[in-house]
Design an enzyme around this catalytic site. Structure first.
Site, PDB file in Angstrom:
ATOM      1  N   HIS A  36       0.830  -1.203   0.000  1.00  0.00           N
ATOM      2  CA  HIS A  36       0.000   0.000   0.000  1.00  0.00           C
ATOM      3  C   HIS A  36       0.867   1.257   0.000  1.00  0.00           C
ATOM      4  CE1 HIS A  36      -3.525  -2.461   0.843  1.00  0.00           C
ATOM      5  NE2 HIS A  36      -4.269  -1.381   0.709  1.00  0.00           N
ATOM      6  N   LYS A 101      -9.462  -8.410   8.182  1.00  0.00           N
ATOM      7  CA  LYS A 101     -10.076  -8.764   9.462  1.00  0.00           C
ATOM      8  C   LYS A 101      -9.802  -7.632  10.440  1.00  0.00           C
ATOM      9  CE  LYS A 101      -6.207 -11.410  11.335  1.00  0.00           C
ATOM     10  NZ  LYS A 101      -5.751 -12.686  11.855  1.00  0.00           N
TER      11      LYS A 101
END
Length: 186
Positions: A36, A101
């Site tokens: 990212h 998650k």
């Protein structure tokens, strides 16, 4: 069970509700925090992105090494909060789905609502089941990052649960509230 196909549109996601179980098919990209950071750095430097972000779905995973004859190694989700500094930018580029998650911060939730995106959770203990839903895997950028390299997956009926829907409804908050209310009623 709700079936979804990537790339996603705002229309595809608008009726999903926190708690809905879905099966995702199509192309899903993998990226963890190092990938990212590099995506954002490349974009700011004017370099071409290794994928078309419009309608894309990003799975937060760093798969284990692939055994001979397998498509991918174990591919369970990683904690999403590490992507929070970058997720709003990716949603501005057009990313519509994120799979991981754990909780997300308020900036991410606000951007989900603004862009009509959705945050899904994959079951952490189900890495073997998830692995079987991945039909193709190809590293498309940042191979030097190893497990965190940017990958293009082709998935079929990838199981996930809507955690934060496009209206900002958050299953983690709703679930706690329902539990506490049920406990009070006993």
């Amino acid at each position: 069970m709700i079936h979804l196909k990537t790339p996603f549109t705002r229309e595809d996601l608008k009726d999903l509700k926190a708690g809905d179980n879905v099966l995702i098919s199509g192309v899903v990209y993998t990226a963890r925090d190092a990938a990212h950071a590099r995506l954002v750095e490349d974009y700011k430097a004017g370099r071409e992105l290794p994928f078309d972000p419009v309608g894309a779905c990003i799975y937060y995973v760093g798969p284990t090494p692939t055994a001979p004859g397998e498509v991918i190694g174990s591919a369970g989700p990683t904690s999403s909060y590490r992507m929070d500094p970058f997720s709003p930018t990716l949603m501005d580029w057009g990313v519509k789905g994120m799979i991981g998650k754990g909780r997300r911060n308020e900036k991410v939730i606000d951007k989900i609502k603004e862009t009509g995106s959705v945050y899904f959770a994959a079951i952490g203990g189900a890495a073997a089941i998830i692995k079987d839903r991945i039909k193709e895997c190809e590293i498309i950028a940042y191979e030097d990052l190893g497990a965190e390299a940017f990958r293009r997956l082709v998935v079929e009926d990838f199981p996930a649960t809507v955690i934060i829907d496009s209206n900002g409804n958050n299953l983690y908050e709703i679930g706690v509230e329902e539990y506490l209310n049920a406990k009070k009623d006993k």
